[in-house]
Design an enzyme around this catalytic site. Structure first.
Site, mmCIF file in Angstrom:
data_model
loop_
_atom_site.group_PDB
_atom_site.id
_atom_site.type_symbol
_atom_site.label_atom_id
_atom_site.label_comp_id
_atom_site.label_asym_id
_atom_site.label_seq_id
_atom_site.Cartn_x
_atom_site.Cartn_y
_atom_site.Cartn_z
ATOM 1 N N ASP A 436 -22.287 -54.802 60.554
ATOM 2 C CA ASP A 436 -23.704 -54.497 60.849
ATOM 3 C C ASP A 436 -24.409 -55.898 61.020
ATOM 4 O O ASP A 436 -23.634 -56.991 60.593
ATOM 5 C CB ASP A 436 -24.209 -53.695 59.634
ATOM 6 N N GLU A 439 -26.360 -59.157 65.102
ATOM 7 C CA GLU A 439 -26.874 -59.655 66.414
ATOM 8 C C GLU A 439 -26.924 -61.055 66.574
ATOM 9 O O GLU A 439 -26.828 -61.408 67.653
ATOM 10 C CB GLU A 439 -28.622 -58.930 66.473
ATOM 11 N N ASP A 525 -30.335 -48.147 64.703
ATOM 12 C CA ASP A 525 -31.295 -47.601 63.889
ATOM 13 C C ASP A 525 -32.236 -46.491 64.487
ATOM 14 O O ASP A 525 -33.641 -46.769 65.044
ATOM 15 C CB ASP A 525 -32.211 -48.397 63.053
HETATM 16 O O1 MIG Z 1 -31.426 -53.699 57.454
HETATM 17 O O2 MIG Z 1 -27.022 -51.613 55.707
HETATM 18 O O3 MIG Z 1 -28.149 -50.139 61.303
HETATM 19 O O4 MIG Z 1 -26.908 -48.124 59.741
HETATM 20 O O5 MIG Z 1 -27.654 -48.056 57.054
HETATM 21 C C1 MIG Z 1 -30.650 -52.530 57.380
HETATM 22 C C2 MIG Z 1 -28.140 -50.881 55.710
HETATM 23 C C3 MIG Z 1 -29.238 -52.730 57.595
HETATM 24 C C4 MIG Z 1 -28.695 -51.275 59.131
HETATM 25 C C5 MIG Z 1 -27.970 -50.298 60.050
HETATM 26 C C6 MIG Z 1 -27.880 -49.194 59.327
HETATM 27 C C7 MIG Z 1 -27.497 -49.361 57.697
HETATM 28 C C8 MIG Z 1 -28.578 -50.559 57.147
HETATM 29 N N1 MIG Z 1 -28.564 -51.589 57.941
#
Ligand code: MIG
Length: 748
Positions: A436, A439, A525
């Site tokens: 995650d 980017e 999200d």
């Molecule tokens: O700033 O890890 O898209 O699926 O649950 C949020 C917490 C960070 C974004 C991800 C989401 C995940 C969440 N993450």
């Protein structure tokens, strides 16, 4: 300025220009008002043209630019132009095998003045030297690609930006692909940007979001072409928004480096998607369990909560293969650690879950907490694996763990180093990994004298941050869009290395073209709204034809709360998408199929059971993808490009070629209209009722039923319902012929 290009060139040209009085005046005038120096590439005509090796046309432009045109296969033409001079070393993160992007044999035809390159299957590239333009013709002499004569290709010799323009075949030409975009199914009349961005709760239409796949397929009256712009800088596509007569694309730097896919004799989307997959790679076969139902949330902790989840799944007889642990399992958000109060014995937990047929996937973020007592940080620092800022200091930015350092995933050494930490988790029995925030996404700096706008563009590394670039060092401007993909690569390659006999499962939020070689992708999200449920179909079908087969959207919507009806419809709609995962943000209600009680629990169970019945087919489709690059989830136009009534369908999709899914994506709907594509008949999954191709019908769609159809004449592998993939038996798979009598009752 455009009309006087030579006047606005850099200092190198100034002396020659001084001889021209008017030019000199313009040059002076420009100095005071203009930083950018946009020039046309067209007016810088081709001064020298060579044909080498029976392969490539080499072009020298009057302004000093260099170019190359060649066939990489008989149906794929590659064009490279560097307006600033010598071509860059030919490296690509997207192209799987460098050989695949190299020149195929071709013949030189035409003349010095009107040169033509002819590929071995008869496709021709015509070059107009002055002004410089390209026309690509298929062997029937139909135009595949034509530079827009009314709008020259432009570049800015100072900033490195450039753009080029193609004539649209027709104003009803439609466009698909472009990776992950929260946009309608055909992306005509859009201006789209590619810049991987963390966009929590993105509204429909927000662009860009998490992924960059600069590939599209244009379709006009059954005839298609494809274009892949392999440039990792911030790029854009304009599909008739600024001017309905043209398609434009460009980048903030790098080269004009693109591939035109002719689509072969048929000019078909299938051929284009297949050729694109040959170039950028296919997804390896996922483990079967990754195709089962996946249960996630942000907030499954402590261990007792996870054990209760497993028990609830089995007690409620909700088939499921995977549970996810989000960032709360870690010790203060330090990757590759556990919070020992919440999870005192991960290994035991994993083996107990496995005994119930459940695999665990955990999240791994790129940020590494700055902490002298944390070995991942100290080892990474000592070995020099972290990204440094432009002044040479370790780049530290805030993420969940607070100030953090970031591995330079564009460096093979850093990838291997980071990847080595997965070993402990594999030994504990963790089955897959979820990357995650890659980017890369960061929080805003504490000291920032700027408005705190939502989706602030500063929530990433500074653009001048240096990266290794696997042998081509450059800044974040060039490597931002590949950072996430290279993190997923680090994960995938280490899993391959550490468990050579297992199929890795990696899920990533950010990516670039070719990401399918390493990872599944989810759409980030999203929101618990009907609008977002509807958006999943155009988003996923387009991501699918962008070469990424293992894809899904958070069921129920990540942000906010779905009504029971919305969650139930969402599970139905997602039952036959390649990846089926419920997920939700922290502090919101669980997205568990029994959460709303009856009648919803029973309906939700039925949706998941349906998926498990069809799982043998889904597995076959992934095998087909691994062989041919064909997508698993397909838009109707992909299979029926001759039927233009399929081109704008937003709310139906195909699983492979034999199953048509028409989910209800609006509230309070118990009937919906469905278009059956021309050329084949379809049988209602539940009643056996036959619908002829080329017709539209109103079909009953009570909350208890997903409108679903099988193609007449198909043979479908179906299995009895199981609670997880570990219970599947090859001998239980039935091959059902879809004929007049076919009905598919759920069997236990
Ligand atoms: O700033 O890890 O898209 O699926 O649950 C949020 C917490 C960070 C974004 C991800 C989401 C995940 C969440 N993450």
């Amino acid at each position: 300025m455009i009309k006087q290009p030579r006047c606005t060139r850099g200092a190198r040209q100034v002396t020659t220009m001084l001889t021209l009085g008017t030019c000199f005046l313009m040059f002076v005038a420009n100095l005071s008002t203009v930083q950018a120096a946009w020039r046309t590439l067209d007016e810088a005509r081709v001064t020298r043209l060579t044909f080498s090796d029976r392969r490539a046309l080499q072009l020298d432009f009057a302004g000093g630019g260099r170019g190359q045109i060649f066939f990489v296969t008989p149906d794929v033409v590659r064009v490279r132009i560097n307006p600033r001079g010598t071509l860059e070393a030919d490296a690509s993160y997207a192209v799987e095998d460098r050989g695949a992007a190299r020149a195929n044999v071709a013949e030189f035809a035409g003349s010095e003045d009107a040169p033509e390159l002819v590929g071995s299957s008869g496709v021709r590239v015509r070059v107009n030297r002055a002004p410089f333009r390209i026309t690509i013709l298929d062997r029937e002499n139909r135009i595949v690609y034509e530079s827009d004569a009314a709008r020259p290709a432009m570049f800015d010799s100072e900033s490195g930006e450039f753009e080029t323009h193609i004539k649209r075949t027709s104003q009803t030409e439609t466009y698909y692909g472009f990776g992950e975009k929260a946009l309608p199914v055909s992306r005509h009349g859009q201006r789209m940007v590619n810049w991987n961005t963390d966009t929590y709760g993105y509204p429909a239409g927000l662009d860009p979001i998490y992924q960059t796949i600069p590939f599209y397929i244009a379709l006009n009256k059954g005839t298609a072409y494809g274009l892949f712009f392999d440039n990792t800088f911030r790029t854009f596509f304009d599909t008739g928004k600024t001017d309905e007569r043209r398609v434009s694309f460009g980048a903030a730097g790098g080269e004009l480096n693109y591939y035109v896919f002719t689509g072969g004799n048929e000019r078909s989307p299938k051929k284009i998607v297949g050729d694109y997959a040959d170039l950028t790679g296919r997804a390896p076969l996922p483990p079967a369990w990754a195709l089962g139902y996946q249960q996630s949330r942000w907030g499954y902790y402590p261990e007792s909560r996870v054990r209760k989840l497993a028990a609830d799944l089995r007690r409620n007889r909700i088939p499921c293969d995977v549970v996810y642990l989000d960032i709360d399992y870690m010790d203060g958000y330090r990757v590759f650690t556990w919070d020992k109060t919440r999870f005192p014995n991960p290994k035991n937990l994993m083996s107990d879950l496995r005994a119930q047929g459940l695999r665990t996937v955990i999240i791994i973020d790129p940020g590494i907490k700055v902490d002298p007592n944390y070995s991942v940080y100290t080892e990474g620092k000592a070995a020099g694996h972290f990204v440094k800022d432009a002044t040479g200091k370790e780049l530290n930015m805030n993420v969940w763990a607070g100030a953090s350092a970031f591995p330079d995933f564009t460096d093979a050494r850093a990838r291997e180093w980071f990847g080595s930490y997965y070993k402990t988790h594999l030994d504990e029995g963790i089955a897959g990994f979820w990357n995650d925030m890659n980017e890369p996404a960061t929080f805003l700096p504490d000291q920032l004298n700027e408005p705190r706008i939502f989706h602030h563009p500063g929530k990433t590394f500074p653009l001048d941050t240096p990266h290794a670039g696997d042998g081509r060092p450059d800044t974040h401007r060039r490597y931002h869009n590949v950072y996430g993909m290279q993190m997923a690569r680090a994960t995938f390659e280490s899993l391959k290395r550490l468990r050579p006999d297992e199929r890795p499962f990696v899920l990533t939020r950010a990516g670039y073209a070719g990401v399918q070689r390493y990872s599944a992708v989810w759409t980030g999200d999203n929101v618990a709204s009907w609008e977002h449920l509807a958006l999943t179909i155009p988003m996923l079908t387009n991501l699918s034809v962008s070469g990424v087969p293992l894809i899904g959207a958070d069921i129920g919507g990540f942000s906010g709360e779905p009504t029971p009806e919305l969650y139930t419809r969402w599970l139905q709609a997602a039952a036959l998408t390649p990846m089926m995962r419920s997920h939700v943000e922290s502090a919101k209600l669980d997205r568990e199929p029994w959460i709303h009680g009856e009648p919803f629990t029973s309906i939700n169970r039925k949706s998941i059971e349906l998926r498990y019945q069809i799982l043998p087919l889904l597995i076959n489709l992934f095998e087909e993808h691994a062989r041919t690059g064909a997508p698993v989830m397909r838009p109707l136009w992909y299979e029926y490009p001759q039927d233009s009534l399929t081109y704008l369908i937003e709310d139906q999709y195909l699983l492979g070629s034999d199953i048509l899914v028409a989910p209800v994506v609006r509230p309070n709907q118990v009937k919906r209209s469905i278009y059956f594509p021309k050329g084949t008949a379809w049988l209602d999954w539940w009643t056996g009722k036959r619908y002829e191709g080329g017709t539209t019908a109103e079909v009953e769609a009570p909350l208890t039923r997903l409108p679903l159809f099988a193609r007449a004449g198909a043979t479908l592998p179906i299995q009895p319902i199981v609670q997880h993939t570990g219970e599947m038996k090859a001998s239980d798979v039935r091959r059902v012929n879809v004929d007049e009598r076919a009905v598919f009752p759920l069997t236990r």
